[in-house]
Design an enzyme around this catalytic site. Structure first.
Site, PDB file in Angstrom:
ATOM      1  N   ARG A 105       0.815  -1.214   0.000  1.00 45.39           N
ATOM      2  CA  ARG A 105       0.000   0.000   0.000  1.00 45.39           C
ATOM      3  C   ARG A 105       0.849   1.264   0.000  1.00 45.39           C
ATOM      4  O   ARG A 105       0.539   2.223  -0.709  1.00 45.39           O
ATOM      5  CB  ARG A 105      -0.957  -0.014   1.197  1.00 45.39           C
ATOM      6  CG  ARG A 105      -1.866   1.217   1.319  1.00 45.39           C
ATOM      7  CD  ARG A 105      -2.472   1.664   0.000  1.00 45.39           C
ATOM      8  NE  ARG A 105      -3.090   0.591  -0.756  1.00 45.39           N
ATOM      9  CZ  ARG A 105      -3.360   0.655  -2.041  1.00 45.39           C
ATOM     10  NH1 ARG A 105      -3.032   1.733  -2.750  1.00 45.39           N
ATOM     11  NH2 ARG A 105      -3.934  -0.368  -2.657  1.00 45.39           N
ATOM     12  N   LYS A 140       1.667  24.691  -4.424  1.00 48.98           N
ATOM     13  CA  LYS A 140       0.426  24.069  -3.944  1.00 48.98           C
ATOM     14  C   LYS A 140       0.574  22.549  -3.974  1.00 48.98           C
ATOM     15  O   LYS A 140      -0.067  21.844  -4.754  1.00 48.98           O
ATOM     16  CB  LYS A 140      -0.755  24.541  -4.789  1.00 48.98           C
ATOM     17  CG  LYS A 140      -0.986  26.046  -4.675  1.00 48.98           C
ATOM     18  CD  LYS A 140      -2.094  26.521  -5.613  1.00 48.98           C
ATOM     19  CE  LYS A 140      -2.258  28.031  -5.521  1.00 48.98           C
ATOM     20  NZ  LYS A 140      -3.276  28.556  -6.460  1.00 48.98           N
ATOM     21  N   LYS A 172       4.125  39.202  -4.199  1.00 49.77           N
ATOM     22  CA  LYS A 172       2.709  39.063  -4.546  1.00 49.77           C
ATOM     23  C   LYS A 172       1.926  40.254  -3.993  1.00 49.77           C
ATOM     24  O   LYS A 172       2.498  41.191  -3.432  1.00 49.77           O
ATOM     25  CB  LYS A 172       2.183  37.730  -4.025  1.00 49.77           C
ATOM     26  CG  LYS A 172       2.997  36.536  -4.545  1.00 49.77           C
ATOM     27  CD  LYS A 172       2.319  35.219  -4.291  1.00 49.77           C
ATOM     28  CE  LYS A 172       1.081  35.093  -5.150  1.00 49.77           C
ATOM     29  NZ  LYS A 172       0.659  33.699  -5.347  1.00 49.77           N
ATOM     30  N   GLU A 201       4.484  39.502  -9.138  1.00 48.20           N
ATOM     31  CA  GLU A 201       3.121  39.305  -9.623  1.00 48.20           C
ATOM     32  C   GLU A 201       2.530  40.649 -10.048  1.00 48.20           C
ATOM     33  O   GLU A 201       2.602  41.630  -9.315  1.00 48.20           O
ATOM     34  CB  GLU A 201       2.260  38.697  -8.517  1.00 48.20           C
ATOM     35  CG  GLU A 201       0.804  38.478  -8.912  1.00 48.20           C
ATOM     36  CD  GLU A 201      -0.026  37.996  -7.735  1.00 48.20           C
ATOM     37  OE1 GLU A 201      -0.247  36.781  -7.623  1.00 48.20           O
ATOM     38  OE2 GLU A 201      -0.432  38.858  -6.916  1.00 48.20           O
ATOM     39  N   ASP A 222      -1.080  37.699 -13.478  1.00 47.70           N
ATOM     40  CA  ASP A 222      -2.131  36.980 -12.766  1.00 47.70           C
ATOM     41  C   ASP A 222      -3.521  37.315 -13.280  1.00 47.70           C
ATOM     42  O   ASP A 222      -3.918  38.481 -13.330  1.00 47.70           O
ATOM     43  CB  ASP A 222      -2.042  37.316 -11.274  1.00 47.70           C
ATOM     44  CG  ASP A 222      -2.991  36.474 -10.439  1.00 47.70           C
ATOM     45  OD1 ASP A 222      -3.157  35.282 -10.748  1.00 47.70           O
ATOM     46  OD2 ASP A 222      -3.576  37.017  -9.480  1.00 47.70           O
TER      47      ASP A 222
END
Length: 286
Positions: A105, A140, A172, A201, A222
């Site tokens: 597994r 992410k 950002k 960004e 963006d």
């Protein structure tokens, strides 16, 4: 394609952590220990249950090596990055039966996850074939599995954007607000970390121009439309400035965004939303 490289020490760390989660303390596989003689040896095959792209063979091999204390032999039939079809044998492993089933597994969880990321990435790479754009991943990722998932992106034909907060500065919206402006944020990063790459960004043509005037050579565009991106490329593209489209991109719109002339399309879904590639472990009969 050039084979991507995995850090073996990182693979071992992840494998030991995953096995500890499955085996408990003291470590044991109660079902296999109860039903299989300690000296029994068998051969099993890793088999694809769906079409896709393979990634993680070395990782699976390490799981079997740990549970068998090195007694198992693992023979890969394909290579990471290969396209496979349902029913294809990916690898053959021989060793103590208890060890094979104890590893099953954990090995499948890891290779199925990595192959799922590689399969999804290849779909994006195929959409961008013939263009000058490359698909990038993001941060992410699944906590604890970043190195494996980013490796899988490379195996699928994509490129890694940055590994974490430490290797590349990314200014950002919240950084812009905290510093007061793009120009101020860029200057502060450059003063503190002069040798670190900086990405900025931007959401408008004016911000793109400001970032380049401040010295930025990599812009994250963006949530721009293809039309706006085309304007940005015309205004600041080239001359050493790399441009990346990001935000709400889909396979259906990939070609349109690539046609704007951007260098990259970044897709968080490569690592946060890829379904696994179904892979099984089958003991050979008799």
């Amino acid at each position: 394609m050039t084979q991507p490289v995995l850090d073996l020490a990182e693979v071992q760390r992840i494998v030991l952590t995953a096995l500890a989660e499955d085996l408990g303390e003291p470590p044991r596989d109660v079902t296999s220990e109860a039903t299989i003689p300690a000296g029994q040896v068998d051969t099993a095959e890793l088999v694809a249950r769906a079409d896709g792209v393979v990634a993680g063979l070395l990782v699976a091999a390490e799981v079997f090596a740990v549970t068998s204390t090195g007694a198992a032999t693992f023979e890969a039939v394909v290579s990471d990055g290969d396209r496979v079809r349902r029913g294809d044998v990916l690898a053959v492993v021989t060793g103590p039966t208890r060890a094979l089933l104890t590893a099953e597994r954990t090995a499948l969880n890891l290779i199925s996850r990595m192959s799922g990321v590689a399969t999804h990435t290849r779909k994006w790479a195929d959409q961008l074939a013939g263009t000058t754009a490359t698909v990038l991943d993001t941060r992410k990722t699944t906590p604890g599995l970043r190195s494996l998932e980013k490796y899988a992106v490379r195996a699928g034909g994509g490129t890694n954007k940055r590994m974490g907060l430490y290797d590349v500065a990314m200014i950002k919206d919240n950084h812009k607000l905290a510093a007061g402006s793009i120009t101020a944020a860029y200057r502060l990063v450059r003063e503190s970390f002069p040798d670190v790459a900086v990405q900025v960004e931007v959401t408008t043509l004016a911000e793109a121009r400001e970032a380049v005037a401040a010295g930025a050579t990599f812009l994250l565009c963006d949530n721009m439309t293809p039309e706006l991106l085309t304007e940005v490329v015309a205004a600041v593209g080239g001359s050493g400035v790399e441009l990346e489209a990001t935000g709400n991109l889909t396979l259906e719109t990939a070609a349109a965004y690539a046609a704007t002339g951007v260098d990259y399309l970044s897709v968080g879904g490569l690592t946060h939303s890829s379904p696994i590639l179904d892979i099984a472990l089958d003991l050979r009969a008799g």
